[in-house]
Write a protein that holds these residues in place. Sequence first.
Motif, PDB file in Angstrom:
ATOM      1  N   LYS A 191      33.739  53.646  47.897  1.00 29.11           N
ATOM      2  CA  LYS A 191      33.883  52.928  46.644  1.00 29.11           C
ATOM      3  C   LYS A 191      35.246  53.187  46.024  1.00 29.11           C
ATOM      4  CE  LYS A 191      28.933  53.516  45.813  1.00 29.11           C
ATOM      5  NZ  LYS A 191      28.039  52.739  44.972  1.00 29.11           N
ATOM      6  N   ALA A 192      35.714  52.208  45.271  1.00 28.78           N
ATOM      7  CA  ALA A 192      36.986  52.345  44.570  1.00 28.78           C
ATOM      8  C   ALA A 192      36.842  51.809  43.150  1.00 28.78           C
ATOM      9  CB  ALA A 192      38.094  51.590  45.304  1.00 28.78           C
ATOM     10  N   VAL A 193      37.555  52.434  42.217  1.00 28.75           N
ATOM     11  CA  VAL A 193      37.486  52.060  40.805  1.00 28.75           C
ATOM     12  C   VAL A 193      38.899  51.952  40.254  1.00 28.75           C
ATOM     13  CG1 VAL A 193      36.813  52.866  38.504  1.00 28.75           C
ATOM     14  CG2 VAL A 193      35.210  53.074  40.415  1.00 28.75           C
ATOM     15  N   ILE A 194      39.128  50.921  39.457  1.00 23.08           N
ATOM     16  CA  ILE A 194      40.412  50.724  38.779  1.00 23.08           C
ATOM     17  C   ILE A 194      40.141  50.618  37.283  1.00 23.08           C
ATOM     18  CG2 ILE A 194      42.423  49.233  38.540  1.00 23.08           C
ATOM     19  CD1 ILE A 194      41.824  48.210  41.403  1.00 23.08           C
ATOM     20  N   LEU A 195      40.819  51.436  36.487  1.00 23.86           N
ATOM     21  CA  LEU A 195      40.644  51.417  35.038  1.00 23.86           C
ATOM     22  C   LEU A 195      41.969  51.162  34.332  1.00 23.86           C
ATOM     23  CD1 LEU A 195      38.083  53.474  35.858  1.00 23.86           C
ATOM     24  CD2 LEU A 195      37.957  53.517  33.378  1.00 23.86           C
ATOM     25  N   SER A 196      41.867  50.527  33.182  1.00 24.97           N
ATOM     26  CA  SER A 196      43.038  50.274  32.343  1.00 24.97           C
ATOM     27  C   SER A 196      42.600  50.230  30.888  1.00 24.97           C
ATOM     28  CB  SER A 196      43.696  48.953  32.738  1.00 24.97           C
ATOM     29  OG  SER A 196      42.785  47.879  32.592  1.00 24.97           O
ATOM     30  N   ARG A 197      43.548  50.417  29.980  1.00 23.28           N
ATOM     31  CA  ARG A 197      43.239  50.228  28.564  1.00 23.28           C
ATOM     32  C   ARG A 197      42.772  48.793  28.340  1.00 23.28           C
ATOM     33  NH1 ARG A 197      45.025  54.028  24.868  1.00 23.28           N
ATOM     34  NH2 ARG A 197      46.400  55.659  25.694  1.00 23.28           N
ATOM     35  N   SER A 198      41.810  48.627  27.456  1.00 22.98           N
ATOM     36  CA  SER A 198      41.272  47.302  27.197  1.00 22.98           C
ATOM     37  C   SER A 198      41.968  46.648  26.010  1.00 22.98           C
ATOM     38  CB  SER A 198      39.764  47.373  26.920  1.00 22.98           C
ATOM     39  OG  SER A 198      39.240  46.071  26.725  1.00 22.98           O
ATOM     40  N   ALA A 199      42.244  45.354  26.149  1.00 17.81           N
ATOM     41  CA  ALA A 199      42.779  44.575  25.033  1.00 17.81           C
ATOM     42  C   ALA A 199      41.656  43.908  24.248  1.00 17.81           C
ATOM     43  CB  ALA A 199      43.740  43.506  25.564  1.00 17.81           C
ATOM     44  N   ARG A 200      40.420  44.106  24.678  1.00 13.21           N
ATOM     45  CA  ARG A 200      39.280  43.500  23.998  1.00 13.21           C
ATOM     46  C   ARG A 200      38.933  44.284  22.735  1.00 13.21           C
ATOM     47  NH1 ARG A 200      36.245  39.881  26.899  1.00 13.21           N
ATOM     48  NH2 ARG A 200      37.018  39.500  29.007  1.00 13.21           N
ATOM     49  N   PRO A 201      38.618  43.585  21.653  1.00 15.89           N
ATOM     50  CA  PRO A 201      38.211  44.292  20.431  1.00 15.89           C
ATOM     51  C   PRO A 201      36.994  45.176  20.694  1.00 15.89           C
ATOM     52  CG  PRO A 201      38.594  41.962  19.992  1.00 15.89           C
ATOM     53  CD  PRO A 201      38.624  42.120  21.482  1.00 15.89           C
ATOM     54  N   ASP A 202      36.996  46.357  20.090  1.00 14.68           N
ATOM     55  CA  ASP A 202      35.859  47.285  20.145  1.00 14.68           C
ATOM     56  C   ASP A 202      35.560  47.785  21.562  1.00 14.68           C
ATOM     57  OD1 ASP A 202      35.444  46.980  17.354  1.00 14.68           O
ATOM     58  OD2 ASP A 202      34.320  45.137  17.729  1.00 14.68           O
ATOM     59  N   HIS A 203      36.545  47.775  22.428  1.00 19.58           N
ATOM     60  CA  HIS A 203      36.405  48.363  23.748  1.00 19.58           C
ATOM     61  C   HIS A 203      37.587  49.287  24.019  1.00 19.58           C
ATOM     62  CE1 HIS A 203      33.653  44.936  24.181  1.00 19.58           C
ATOM     63  NE2 HIS A 203      33.086  45.608  25.175  1.00 19.58           N
ATOM     64  N   ASP A 204      37.325  50.348  24.774  1.00 20.35           N
ATOM     65  CA  ASP A 204      38.383  51.306  25.091  1.00 20.35           C
ATOM     66  C   ASP A 204      39.053  51.007  26.425  1.00 20.35           C
ATOM     67  OD1 ASP A 204      37.993  53.155  22.801  1.00 20.35           O
ATOM     68  OD2 ASP A 204      36.037  53.475  23.743  1.00 20.35           O
ATOM     69  N   VAL A 205      38.229  50.702  27.440  1.00 17.97           N
ATOM     70  CA  VAL A 205      38.772  50.523  28.787  1.00 17.97           C
ATOM     71  C   VAL A 205      38.123  49.340  29.484  1.00 17.97           C
ATOM     72  CG1 VAL A 205      39.435  52.937  29.168  1.00 17.97           C
ATOM     73  CG2 VAL A 205      37.100  52.193  29.721  1.00 17.97           C
ATOM     74  N   ASP A 206      38.882  48.755  30.418  1.00 14.25           N
ATOM     75  CA  ASP A 206      38.344  47.785  31.369  1.00 14.25           C
ATOM     76  C   ASP A 206      38.111  48.522  32.676  1.00 14.25           C
ATOM     77  OD1 ASP A 206      38.652  45.845  29.446  1.00 14.25           O
ATOM     78  OD2 ASP A 206      40.478  45.001  30.326  1.00 14.25           O
ATOM     79  N   TYR A 207      36.946  48.326  33.247  1.00 20.08           N
ATOM     80  CA  TYR A 207      36.517  49.056  34.449  1.00 20.08           C
ATOM     81  C   TYR A 207      36.187  48.034  35.541  1.00 20.08           C
ATOM     82  CZ  TYR A 207      32.498  50.980  37.165  1.00 20.08           C
ATOM     83  OH  TYR A 207      31.591  51.319  38.135  1.00 20.08           O
ATOM     84  N   LEU A 208      36.917  48.122  36.652  1.00 22.30           N
ATOM     85  CA  LEU A 208      36.728  47.218  37.780  1.00 22.30           C
ATOM     86  C   LEU A 208      36.283  48.031  38.990  1.00 22.30           C
ATOM     87  CD1 LEU A 208      37.086  44.227  38.676  1.00 22.30           C
ATOM     88  CD2 LEU A 208      39.379  44.876  39.446  1.00 22.30           C
ATOM     89  N   TYR A 209      35.241  47.568  39.657  1.00 23.52           N
ATOM     90  CA  TYR A 209      34.630  48.312  40.762  1.00 23.52           C
ATOM     91  C   TYR A 209      34.692  47.513  42.054  1.00 23.52           C
ATOM     92  CZ  TYR A 209      30.887  49.834  43.830  1.00 23.52           C
ATOM     93  OH  TYR A 209      30.171  50.220  44.933  1.00 23.52           O
ATOM     94  N   GLY A 210      35.098  48.167  43.141  1.00 25.42           N
ATOM     95  CA  GLY A 210      35.122  47.546  44.454  1.00 25.42           C
ATOM     96  C   GLY A 210      34.256  48.311  45.439  1.00 25.42           C
ATOM     97  N   GLN A 211      33.300  47.613  46.052  1.00 25.01           N
ATOM     98  CA  GLN A 211      32.477  48.200  47.116  1.00 25.01           C
ATOM     99  C   GLN A 211      33.177  47.926  48.438  1.00 25.01           C
ATOM    100  OE1 GLN A 211      29.160  49.886  47.005  1.00 25.01           O
ATOM    101  NE2 GLN A 211      29.976  50.396  49.026  1.00 25.01           N
ATOM    102  N   VAL A 212      33.654  48.974  49.083  1.00 23.93           N
ATOM    103  CA  VAL A 212      34.451  48.829  50.301  1.00 23.93           C
ATOM    104  C   VAL A 212      33.537  48.920  51.525  1.00 23.93           C
ATOM    105  CG1 VAL A 212      36.368  49.769  51.635  1.00 23.93           C
ATOM    106  CG2 VAL A 212      36.449  49.819  49.124  1.00 23.93           C
ATOM    107  N   ALA A 213      33.533  47.877  52.325  1.00 21.14           N
ATOM    108  CA  ALA A 213      32.726  47.894  53.544  1.00 21.14           C
ATOM    109  C   ALA A 213      33.270  48.949  54.503  1.00 21.14           C
ATOM    110  CB  ALA A 213      32.748  46.515  54.209  1.00 21.14           C
ATOM    111  N   ILE A 214      32.416  49.453  55.365  1.00 23.31           N
ATOM    112  CA  ILE A 214      32.807  50.532  56.278  1.00 23.31           C
ATOM    113  C   ILE A 214      33.339  49.990  57.595  1.00 23.31           C
ATOM    114  CG2 ILE A 214      31.931  52.513  57.587  1.00 23.31           C
ATOM    115  CD1 ILE A 214      29.863  52.860  55.260  1.00 23.31           C
ATOM    116  N   ASP A 215      32.637  49.027  58.176  1.00 18.86           N
ATOM    117  CA  ASP A 215      32.980  48.574  59.521  1.00 18.86           C
ATOM    118  C   ASP A 215      33.625  47.197  59.559  1.00 18.86           C
ATOM    119  OD1 ASP A 215      30.784  47.154  58.745  1.00 18.86           O
ATOM    120  OD2 ASP A 215      29.609  47.509  60.565  1.00 18.86           O
TER     121      ASP A 215
END
Length: 400
Positions: A71-95
């Motif tokens: 698994k991999a995760v990418i985070l950044s500061r959020s520009a959305r009101p009332d949010h701290d971070v944007d969280y993006l998740y990638g499920q990486v296949a094995i084979d």
Amino acid sequence: MTPPPPQIRIPATYMRGGTSKGVFFRLDDLPERCRVPGPARDALLLRVLGSPDPYGKQTDGMGGATSSTSKAVILSRSARPDHDVDYLYGQVAIDRATVDWSGNCGNLTTAAGAFALHGGLVDPARLPDTGLCTVRIWQANIGRTILAHVPVHGGQVQETGAFLLDGVTFPAAEIALDFLDPAEDGEGASGLFPTGNASDVLVCPDSLVPGGRLTVTLITAGIPTIFVAAADLGYTGTETQDALNGDPAALARFEALRTLGALKMGLIDHPEQAATRLHTPKIILVAPPADYMTSAGKTVRADEIDLLARALSMGKLHHAMMGTAAIALAAAAAIHGTVVHQAAGGRERSSLCFGHPSGTLRVGAAAERRGDGWAITRASMSRSARILMEGWVRVPADCF
């Protein structure tokens, strides 16, 4: 002769969240062309995790050769009101060379809250010296708000503690999660129940189920999920990983079911597309409570749980339970007419304790009527997270 390009190094943190592990990045630390969605980003994450690996081991990367550890995760500061971070998740296949961005990971959401504080992505004015810091997360894959209540001591994330989570060997500090209005409404899904029904009958080949008809619940709370009574497929709900993952015919049968469910939910248009959407939907077998032995040799008694659940992720039986799937389970249990509600005894409930291969987990969900349908206003569970290693990952400069 020109030498091959050197390796480059990228700041990264390797974290456990719940019963999963993943490689975490700050968006601004990625190579510039990997800061946007596309082939370069996918190629980078595949190389970091060590995929595609025809041996299925991810030996030349950070992946752990299971769906829970690739698994991999990418985070950044959020520009959305009332949010701290944007969280993006990638499920990486094995084979295979696939990164699936179609859903969230509830387990790593726990770590995302902690990483946001570790990485300085939350306004320091919101960080107490000691207490709980509520990190307001925008889950970018599904467009939903999640609140992570992260313990803080001395202005730093408190990672150690006495909270025990079945499926994780050592105790740690508890992090509570609240998923606000968690039903997905994008990517072809339509509200809580994509078909508008609490349960549906899938028309299947006789090779999948005798008689060619299978009752299922198709739901998008937390993550798109197909629920089916274990007995309808010839199972008890007490199965171990070895019982299913060593049976290629059974796994092929589940993949056929997953494809049918994805079509019914409107997540794919053609059966062939299921091969590129491996992360969602999930399949969960449910059954009434029964005594069973966990993978660690502990006996779980029927009177300790409300229901049995066995979940499949990325084509294999999961060793515990995916966090987002636990949210889907709680949501379905709260609503009359679902396969889960029936397996759990058919009574009103706002929380649920279920048995999975590694032990038990309690989750909660609040359901309410909206017009002719149902909505889940909030779902909750507790997990833990901690940093395992931090520094840099190295990859060949020409891999992306």
